[in-house]
Design a protein around this motif. Structure first.
Motif, PDB file in Angstrom:
ATOM      1  N   ILE A 437       1.066  -1.175   0.049  1.00 14.93           N
ATOM      2  CA  ILE A 437      -0.358   0.125  -0.107  1.00 14.93           C
ATOM      3  C   ILE A 437       0.798   1.252   0.350  1.00 14.93           C
ATOM      4  CG2 ILE A 437      -1.469   1.215   1.001  1.00 14.93           C
ATOM      5  CD1 ILE A 437      -3.151  -1.412   2.356  1.00 14.93           C
ATOM      6  N   ALA A 438       1.986   1.029   0.847  1.00 16.66           N
ATOM      7  CA  ALA A 438       2.788   2.455   0.845  1.00 16.66           C
ATOM      8  C   ALA A 438       3.672   2.686  -0.544  1.00 16.66           C
ATOM      9  CB  ALA A 438       4.227   1.978   1.921  1.00 16.66           C
ATOM     10  N   HIS A 439       4.114   1.339  -1.174  1.00 15.00           N
ATOM     11  CA  HIS A 439       4.307   1.448  -2.650  1.00 15.00           C
ATOM     12  C   HIS A 439       3.072   2.282  -3.464  1.00 15.00           C
ATOM     13  CE1 HIS A 439       5.372   0.334  -6.338  1.00 15.00           C
ATOM     14  NE2 HIS A 439       6.315   0.346  -6.510  1.00 15.00           N
ATOM     15  N   HIS A 440       2.024   1.672  -3.416  1.00 17.54           N
ATOM     16  CA  HIS A 440       1.262   2.259  -4.479  1.00 17.54           C
ATOM     17  C   HIS A 440       0.610   3.862  -3.677  1.00 17.54           C
ATOM     18  CE1 HIS A 440      -1.037  -1.913  -5.932  1.00 17.54           C
ATOM     19  NE2 HIS A 440      -0.070  -0.865  -6.708  1.00 17.54           N
ATOM     20  N   ALA A 441       1.070   4.187  -3.077  1.00 21.67           N
ATOM     21  CA  ALA A 441       0.375   5.777  -2.711  1.00 21.67           C
ATOM     22  C   ALA A 441       1.776   6.319  -3.601  1.00 21.67           C
ATOM     23  CB  ALA A 441       0.873   5.469  -0.901  1.00 21.67           C
ATOM     24  N   LYS A 442       2.719   5.869  -3.321  1.00 27.53           N
ATOM     25  CA  LYS A 442       3.927   6.818  -3.714  1.00 27.53           C
ATOM     26  C   LYS A 442       4.030   7.331  -5.038  1.00 27.53           C
ATOM     27  CE  LYS A 442       8.981   6.308  -3.536  1.00 27.53           C
ATOM     28  NZ  LYS A 442       9.379   6.337  -5.305  1.00 27.53           N
ATOM     29  N   ILE A 443       3.557   6.241  -5.632  1.00 19.05           N
ATOM     30  CA  ILE A 443       3.486   5.995  -7.320  1.00 19.05           C
ATOM     31  C   ILE A 443       2.609   7.040  -7.527  1.00 19.05           C
ATOM     32  CG2 ILE A 443       4.814   3.922  -7.986  1.00 19.05           C
ATOM     33  CD1 ILE A 443       2.700   2.473  -8.139  1.00 19.05           C
TER      34      ILE A 443
END
Length: 517
Positions: A437-443
Motif C-alpha cells: 500500500i505504501a508503494h502504491h501510495a508513493k507512485i
C-alpha cells in the motif's frame, strides 16, 4: 524384380545431398550392415533438416544392393503423397497403397508407400504380400499408431525417423519399440550453417491454471477453448499480432476449431486478411486456402493442428502459438513450420501465448535426445508446472496504465520476495500488504499535483491490486473467492485512507517542498 533393381542402379537423380545428410546415411547403413536383420533403429533430425530426402536416398541405395523390397509408412494421406513424389524424384518406382489401390500388380514394384491405417486393413485382409520386405521406414515415428503393425515385420529391419524421439503416449515409450537412437544435426548447427532460420521469440505471461489435462497428457480442447475463445484472450492475440507481426505472413495454431473460428472473425473484423483451416475442410477447400496463403504476402492463417506435419511454406514470417501444450513434439512441430529458409530469410518470429517457452525452453535448445529417449518419464516429470511458471511471473502494467505513472522509475512491487523477507524476520504477513500500500501510495503521489489526483490514479490500479492480492493469497495459502474479494476491497479502502492521511508528507519527501494549497 531384378530388372527393376538394375534400372534403379542405372537411373541418375538430380538431388544433391548435403554433407550432414550423407553422413547420416552412412551411419544408418553401417548399423544396417552390422546389426541383426530384425533390428529397430530410430533416427532423429530436426524439422526442416530433410528427413524425407535422407530416407529416399537410403531406399534408392538399398534397392541397388539388396534383393528385397522396401515399405515406407506414414500417418497421414498428405505425407503419403509427398513421400511417393520424393521417392519418384530419386528414381524409386513406388506404389501407393491406399484404400482404392489395385494390388494385382504389386509384384511389379519394389517399394510401397502406405498410410498406417490403410496398411493395417490390407495386411489383416491378407491383401498385400510382405514376405519379401527387407526394410521398413516409418515417418513421424513418435506416433504410436505404427506399433500395432510391427508384428507383421518381425524379420525386417525397421528404421523410424522423427524430429522428436519422445512418444506421443507416455505409457508407450519409444525405447520399448526401438533398440537404439541415432541423433542427427542439432537445430543450432543447422541455423549456423544456414539450413534453417533462427526463431525470435516474443513471450507473454499467461494465466493458464484454468486449463485441464486430459487422458492423453495434454490440455483438453474444452478447457482450452473456454480460455482462448474469451474476448480478453482474443484481444490479447490481436494486439500481440499488431505489435509484432503486422503485415507479415502469419500462421496461428489453436487448440480447438471454435477458438480458430473466433480468431478468424476477430481478425476479419479488424480488417485483416485472414482465413481459417481445420480438418473438416474438403481437399478442394484446403488446396484453395493454402494457395491463397502462399500467394498473399501478408496472409494470416488460423488453424487447428492440421498443419503441424507435412506442410512446408518457407514464406511464413511469424508463428503464433495461441495455445498451450505439454507435448514437446507438438511444440517443436509448430515452431518448425516457420524455420524454412527462403532467399534472404534468416529469422522468423514466434509469439507464444501459452507459456510454452517457459515450459520447454527455447526452440533449438541443446536437448539431450539420448536421455529423453532412454528416460522419457524422468524428462516429463521435470517439466515445470503451470503454477510454478506463473509464480515466477513479474507482473507488468499495461502500457496505457504505465503511461499514467510515467514519473515513477519503478512501478513493480515484489510481493513474493517481501513475504519471504517478512517471514525470515519473524514479522506478521500483514506487513506485506502494508508495504505494498505504501508503494502504491508513493507512485500515485509521484504522478499527482494534489491528493485528488492521487485518489483518481489509485482507482486505476484495480488490476495491479488484484495481481498483488492473488500473489499474496498464494503465499499464505488462502485463496477462496470470498477471502480474495474481501481482501481486494479492504486493500483499496486502506490505500485511499493512506493517501488522504499521508499525501502531503509523501509529496514533500519526494519533491523537497510541500504541495501547493
Amino acid at each position: 524384380m531384378a530388372e527393376l533393381a538394375q534400372e534403379l542402379q542405372e537411373k541418375k537423380t538430380d538431388k544433391e545431398l548435403y554433407s550432414y545428410q550423407k553422413g547420416a546415411i552412412d551411419k544408418i547403413f553401417e548399423k544396417f550392415d552390422t546389426a541383426p536383420d530384425d533390428y529397430h533403429l530410430l533416427y532423429q533430425l530436426p524439422t526442416g533438416g530433410g528427413k524425407t530426402v535422407i530416407f529416399s536416398e537410403m531406399v534408392r541405395q538399398y534397392l541397388k544392393h539388396h534383393n528385397k523390397k522396401v515399405l515406407v509408412m506414414t500417418h497421414r494421406v498428405e505425407l503419403c503423397r509427398q513421400t511417393s513424389e520424393m521417392l519418384t524424384s530419386f528414381g524409386v518406382i513406388n506404389k501407393v497403397v491406399n484404400s482404392t489401390a489395385n494390388l494385382d500388380d504389386q509384384n511389379d514394384y519394389v517399394c510401397f508407400v502406405a498410410m498406417v491405417e490403410t496398411l493395417n486393413n490390407r495386411l489383416n485382409d491378407d491383401m498385400l504380400d510382405i514376405s519379401d520386405i527387407g526394410l521398413v521406414i516409418i515417418d513421424e515415428a513418435h506416433y504410436n499408431s505404427f506399433t500395432k503393425l510391427f508384428k507383421f515385420f518381425e524379420k525386417s529391419f525397421i528404421l523410424g525417423v522423427t524430429a522428436t524421439p519422445l512418444s506421443s503416449n507416455k505409457e508407450l515409450p519409444m525405447k520399448d519399440n526401438y533398440n537404439e537412437l541415432i541423433t542427427g544435426e542439432s537445430i543450432e548447427n543447422l541455423i549456423e550453417n544456414e539450413f534453417l532460420a533462427r526463431a525470435e521469440v516474443f513471450q507473454y505471461d499467461m494465466g493458464l491454471t484454468s486449463l485441464e489435462v486430459g487422458s492423453n497428457g495434454d490440455y483438453t480442447v474444452k478447457s482450452s477453448e473456454d480460455l482462448y475463445s474469451s474476448p480478453a484472450m482474443l484481444d490479447k492475440l490481436l494486439q500481440a499480432y499488431l505489435k509484432h507481426s503486422k503485415d507479415k505472413k502469419t500462421l496461428i495454431f489453436n487448440n480447438g476449431i471454435n477458438t480458430s473460428v473466433h480468431v478468424y472473425h476477430t481478425f476479419r473484423a479488424a480488417g485483416l486478411p485472414v482465413m481459417h483451416l481445420d480438418n473438416t475442410a474438403t481437399k478442394k477447400q484446403r488446396k484453395q486456402i493454402l494457395k491463397w496463403f502462399k500467394e498473399t504476402p501478408n496472409a494470416i492463417l488460423t488453424s487447428v493442428s492440421i498443419l503441424t506435419t507435412g506442410f512446408d511454406e518457407p514464406t511464413i514470417d511469424t508463428i503464433i502459438l495461441n495455445r498451450a501444450t505439454k507435448s514437446l513434439t507438438l511444440y517443436y512441430q509448430m515452431i518448425g513450420r516457420g524455420s524454412r529458409i527462403l532467399n534472404n530469410k534468416t529469422k522468423f518470429s514466434v509469439i507464444d501465448l501459452g507459456n510454452n517457452y517457459y515450459r520447454f525452453g527455447p526452440w533449438g535448445a541443446d536437448l539431450d535426445w539420448q536421455t529423453i529417449f532412454s528416460s522419457p518419464k524422468f524428462y516429463m516429470e521435470r517439466l515445470v508446472g503451470d503454477e510454478e511458471i506463473e509464480a515466477n511471473f513479474k507482473h507488468e502494467m499495461p502500457e496505457e496504465l504505465r503511461a499514467e505513472f510515467s514519473k515513477s522509475e519503478d512501478v513493480y512491487f515484489d510481493i513474493k520476495a517481501t513475504y519471504t523477507d517478512a517471514v525470515a524476520m519473524g514479522e506478521s504477513s500483514k506487513v506485506v500488504l502494508e508495504r505494498s500500500i505504501a508503494h502504491h501510495a508513493k507512485i500515485c503521489t509521484e504522478n499527482s499535483e494534489d491528493v485528488y489526483d492521487a485518489l483518481a490514479l489509485a482507482k486505476l490500479l484495480e488490476g495491479d491490486i488484484d495481481q498483488r492480492i492473488e500473489t499474496y493469497a498464494k503465499c499464505i495459502s488462502r485463496s477462496t473467492y470470498n477471502f480474495l474479494s474481501w481482501l481486494k476491497d479492504d486493500y483499496q479502502k486502506k490505500l485511499n485512507s493512506y493517501l488522504r492521511q499521508n499525501f502531503d508528507d509523501i509529496f514533500e519527501e519526494i519533491h523537497g517542498y510541500p504541495p501547493e494549497d
